[in-house]
Design a protein around this motif. Structure first.
Motif, PDB file in Angstrom:
ATOM      1  N   TYR A 146       0.827  -1.215   0.000  1.00 32.16           N
ATOM      2  CA  TYR A 146       0.000   0.000   0.000  1.00 32.16           C
ATOM      3  C   TYR A 146       0.857   1.259   0.000  1.00 32.16           C
ATOM      4  N   VAL A 147       2.052   1.165   0.545  1.00 34.82           N
ATOM      5  CA  VAL A 147       2.977   2.290   0.437  1.00 34.82           C
ATOM      6  C   VAL A 147       3.289   2.540  -1.033  1.00 34.82           C
ATOM      7  N   GLU A 148       3.536   1.463  -1.782  1.00 35.22           N
ATOM      8  CA  GLU A 148       3.809   1.596  -3.213  1.00 35.22           C
ATOM      9  C   GLU A 148       2.625   2.225  -3.948  1.00 35.22           C
ATOM     10  N   LYS A 149       1.418   1.791  -3.613  1.00 31.78           N
ATOM     11  CA  LYS A 149       0.229   2.330  -4.280  1.00 31.78           C
ATOM     12  C   LYS A 149       0.041   3.804  -3.962  1.00 31.78           C
ATOM     13  N   ALA A 150       0.305   4.185  -2.709  1.00 31.20           N
ATOM     14  CA  ALA A 150       0.175   5.586  -2.320  1.00 31.20           C
ATOM     15  C   ALA A 150       1.159   6.460  -3.091  1.00 31.20           C
ATOM     16  N   VAL A 151       2.421   6.014  -3.184  1.00 34.08           N
ATOM     17  CA  VAL A 151       3.441   6.757  -3.915  1.00 34.08           C
ATOM     18  C   VAL A 151       3.094   6.832  -5.402  1.00 34.08           C
ATOM     19  N   GLU A 152       2.482   5.797  -5.909  1.00 40.22           N
ATOM     20  CA  GLU A 152       2.091   5.764  -7.326  1.00 40.22           C
ATOM     21  C   GLU A 152       1.001   6.787  -7.633  1.00 40.22           C
ATOM     22  N   LEU A 153       0.053   6.986  -6.711  1.00 43.76           N
ATOM     23  CA  LEU A 153      -1.135   7.800  -6.983  1.00 43.76           C
ATOM     24  C   LEU A 153      -1.022   9.260  -6.544  1.00 43.76           C
ATOM     25  N   ALA A 154      -0.334   9.513  -5.429  1.00 42.56           N
ATOM     26  CA  ALA A 154      -0.364  10.841  -4.811  1.00 42.56           C
ATOM     27  C   ALA A 154       0.835  11.689  -5.232  1.00 42.56           C
ATOM     28  N   ASP A 155       0.677  12.999  -5.091  1.00 42.12           N
ATOM     29  CA  ASP A 155       1.790  13.920  -5.339  1.00 42.12           C
ATOM     30  C   ASP A 155       2.681  14.056  -4.110  1.00 42.12           C
ATOM     31  N   ARG A 187      10.662   4.559   5.285  1.00 41.06           N
ATOM     32  CA  ARG A 187      11.849   4.182   4.514  1.00 41.06           C
ATOM     33  C   ARG A 187      11.450   3.717   3.110  1.00 41.06           C
ATOM     34  N   LYS A 188      10.407   2.896   3.053  1.00 40.01           N
ATOM     35  CA  LYS A 188       9.946   2.378   1.767  1.00 40.01           C
ATOM     36  C   LYS A 188       9.484   3.518   0.871  1.00 40.01           C
ATOM     37  N   ALA A 189       8.686   4.428   1.418  1.00 41.82           N
ATOM     38  CA  ALA A 189       8.203   5.565   0.627  1.00 41.82           C
ATOM     39  C   ALA A 189       9.361   6.424   0.146  1.00 41.82           C
ATOM     40  N   GLY A 190      10.318   6.677   1.045  1.00 38.83           N
ATOM     41  CA  GLY A 190      11.478   7.485   0.677  1.00 38.83           C
ATOM     42  C   GLY A 190      12.281   6.866  -0.452  1.00 38.83           C
ATOM     43  N   ALA A 191      12.450   5.539  -0.402  1.00 32.89           N
ATOM     44  CA  ALA A 191      13.208   4.845  -1.449  1.00 32.89           C
ATOM     45  C   ALA A 191      12.477   4.930  -2.788  1.00 32.89           C
ATOM     46  N   LEU A 192      11.169   4.722  -2.762  1.00 32.08           N
ATOM     47  CA  LEU A 192      10.386   4.780  -3.998  1.00 32.08           C
ATOM     48  C   LEU A 192      10.415   6.177  -4.613  1.00 32.08           C
ATOM     49  N   ILE A 193      10.306   7.197  -3.766  1.00 32.35           N
ATOM     50  CA  ILE A 193      10.326   8.575  -4.258  1.00 32.35           C
ATOM     51  C   ILE A 193      11.684   8.902  -4.864  1.00 32.35           C
ATOM     52  N   SER A 194      12.764   8.497  -4.185  1.00 37.63           N
ATOM     53  CA  SER A 194      14.106   8.794  -4.702  1.00 37.63           C
ATOM     54  C   SER A 194      14.372   8.077  -6.019  1.00 37.63           C
ATOM     55  N   GLN A 195      13.740   6.917  -6.210  1.00 37.23           N
ATOM     56  CA  GLN A 195      13.892   6.153  -7.454  1.00 37.23           C
ATOM     57  C   GLN A 195      12.877   6.553  -8.515  1.00 37.23           C
ATOM     58  N   LYS A 197       9.670   6.057  -8.605  1.00 35.99           N
ATOM     59  CA  LYS A 197       8.836   4.905  -8.924  1.00 35.99           C
ATOM     60  C   LYS A 197       7.344   5.230  -8.936  1.00 35.99           C
ATOM     61  N   GLY A 198       6.978   6.479  -8.737  1.00 40.52           N
ATOM     62  CA  GLY A 198       5.578   6.860  -8.733  1.00 40.52           C
ATOM     63  C   GLY A 198       5.412   8.337  -8.966  1.00 40.52           C
ATOM     64  N   ARG A 199       4.222   8.811  -8.729  1.00 38.81           N
ATOM     65  CA  ARG A 199       3.897  10.218  -8.934  1.00 38.81           C
ATOM     66  C   ARG A 199       4.436  11.104  -7.812  1.00 38.81           C
ATOM     67  N   ALA A 200       4.524  10.551  -6.603  1.00 40.34           N
ATOM     68  CA  ALA A 200       4.898  11.345  -5.429  1.00 40.34           C
ATOM     69  C   ALA A 200       6.299  11.931  -5.567  1.00 40.34           C
ATOM     70  N   LYS A 201       6.409  13.203  -5.197  1.00 35.87           N
ATOM     71  CA  LYS A 201       7.692  13.907  -5.239  1.00 35.87           C
ATOM     72  C   LYS A 201       8.279  14.148  -3.858  1.00 35.87           C
ATOM     73  N   SER A 202       7.456  13.969  -2.811  1.00 38.50           N
ATOM     74  CA  SER A 202       7.960  14.276  -1.472  1.00 38.50           C
ATOM     75  C   SER A 202       7.179  13.522  -0.413  1.00 38.50           C
ATOM     76  N   GLN A 203       7.806  13.432   0.762  1.00 38.95           N
ATOM     77  CA  GLN A 203       7.226  12.797   1.939  1.00 38.95           C
ATOM     78  C   GLN A 203       7.441  13.703   3.136  1.00 38.95           C
ATOM     79  N   ILE A 204       6.413  13.849   3.976  1.00 38.07           N
ATOM     80  CA  ILE A 204       6.528  14.672   5.174  1.00 38.07           C
ATOM     81  C   ILE A 204       6.062  13.879   6.386  1.00 38.07           C
ATOM     82  N   GLY A 231      15.040  10.469   3.492  1.00 36.17           N
ATOM     83  CA  GLY A 231      14.735  11.382   2.400  1.00 36.17           C
ATOM     84  C   GLY A 231      13.524  12.243   2.676  1.00 36.17           C
ATOM     85  N   LEU A 232      13.261  12.533   3.952  1.00 37.86           N
ATOM     86  CA  LEU A 232      12.115  13.368   4.320  1.00 37.86           C
ATOM     87  C   LEU A 232      12.235  14.743   3.679  1.00 37.86           C
ATOM     88  N   TYR A 233      11.112  15.247   3.162  1.00 40.42           N
ATOM     89  CA  TYR A 233      11.105  16.590   2.571  1.00 40.42           C
ATOM     90  C   TYR A 233      11.091  17.652   3.656  1.00 40.42           C
TER      91      TYR A 233
END
Length: 367
Positions: A146-155, A187-195, A197-204, A231-233
């Motif tokens: 679900y972390v992957e799906k969230a990063v895929e869909l959200a900004d 950590r998972k979200a940060g790795a996906l964003i840095s790679q 792998k989805g729409r998301a550009k940042s994590q807070i 990789g927190l924004y």
């Protein structure tokens, strides 16, 4: 229950998540419209401001966090959206020009994966006809799928830590696992964003300041670690305010000045080249209420002053009270053409002279 009543209850529950700024765009709002009180001004990662619908998917929770309005056992009307209901309501507001973005969070009265599935479905429906800004909360304890799906869909995605470490979290949210349910998904979200792998550009993330009797040092230490390792924004700080019918209803509220000082220190860490060891704390590990963190550093390091405006490099200039990144860059650029000879010369830059003058010399002279 009609949609408007659901909106009022679920938007009320979402107000504790921080995403606000001081500007609002979009269509002019009618203050008599009950929907409008749940539309918030928000700043995007690129600096733009938009009107945002901030709302929960579900307001009932299985956890008993001591400070939380949605805690299990507190008496309030429980309600939830279906994915279709939420998506339809948001899209109507977007089509009318009332909102330009969605902030979706939730409590979870079931397995967090069950509620996260509903959230993902709602955003998936929204994405069929809306390509604007979506901020999606990742619920504690969800599977990494679900972390992957969230990063895929959200900004932007977020997961609130609430406290700076395992020991502090246990005091206010004893059922949450700091590493497994919070840090690992981050950590998972940060790795996906840095790679990418989805729409998301940042994590807070967000901390509740003062709820767990933590120090400012603990909060900023964790924040610094999150920047480097996850990789927190950025981190948000929300002063604790007691909520009736919770175990912490008689706990002392946190002064807003403490929240303000934390934001100032975090800004120094993020944008001014300060390290955690540069920040001045008192014997209890807290920031000064009297002086802002940059001024307090300057007072504590008299050997570094005065700074000569015509010789100091960019990072030396950033240490001077009243000089920020914009004014430091302008000083360095202007010196290539001609030296500064007076405070009138310096007045043509964004420097806050009243704050800066005690700490600088101009062409060798103290003004």
């Amino acid at each position: 229950m009609d949609t408007l009543k659901k909106v009022n209850l679920l938007a009320e529950g979402a107000k504790y998540d921080v995403c606000l700024s001081s500007c609002l765009g979009g269509r002019k709002r009618d203050p008599k419209d009950p929907i409008c009180k749940w539309i918030y001004p928000a700043v995007l990662p690129d600096g733009r401001f938009i009107p945002l619908l901030k709302i929960l998917m579900d307001n009932a929770c299985k956890n008993r966090c001591l400070y939380c309005a949605q805690r299990n056992g507190r008496v309030f009307q429980e309600v939830s959206f279906t994915p279709d209901e939420l998506a339809s309501f948001f899209l109507r507001l977007a089509q009318e020009g009332l909102v330009h973005g969605l902030f979706l969070s939730s409590a979870h009265s079931h397995d967090p994966n069950f509620v996260m599935e509903k959230m993902v479905k709602a955003v998936s429906i929204v994405r069929k006809s809306f390509q604007g800004y979506v901020h999606l909360k990742i619920l504690p304890g969800v599977s990494l799928d679900y972390v992957e799906k969230a990063v895929e869909l959200a900004d932007r995605v977020s997961l609130n830590l609430e406290a700076p470490n395992r020991e502090r979290l246990k005091k206010i949210a004893p059922e949450k696992a700091f590493i497994k349910e919070l840090i690992e998904p981050m950590r998972k979200a940060g790795a996906l964003i840095s790679q990418r792998k989805g729409r998301a550009k940042s994590q807070i993330t967000q901390f509740v300041v003062g709820a767990s009797d933590e120090s400012d040092y603990e909060l900023l230490k964790t924040t610094t670690w999150l920047y480097k390792e996850v990789g927190l924004y950025r981190a948000y700080f929300s002063s604790f305010h007691p909520i009736p019918q919770t175990p912490m209803e008689n706990h002392k509220p946190t002064p807003l000045i403490r929240e303000h000082r934390l934001y100032q220190a975090e800004f120094l860490l993020r944008n001014y080249g300060f390290s955690l060891s540069d920040i001045v704390f008192d014997e209890d590990g807290n920031l000064s209420e009297r002086f802002d963190p940059k001024m307090n550093w300057a007072i504590s390091h008299p050997e570094r002053f005065p700074v000569e405006i015509n010789d100091a490099d960019y990072y030396e200039l950033l240490r001077v009270p009243g000089i920020g990144p914009k004014s430091a860059k302008e000083i360095v650029y202007s010196r290539r053409k001609s030296k500064f000879h007076s405070k009138e010369d310096l007045r043509r830059t964004p420097v806050v002279l009243k704050r800066a003058l005690p700490w600088i010399t101009i062409d060798g002279c103290k003004i």
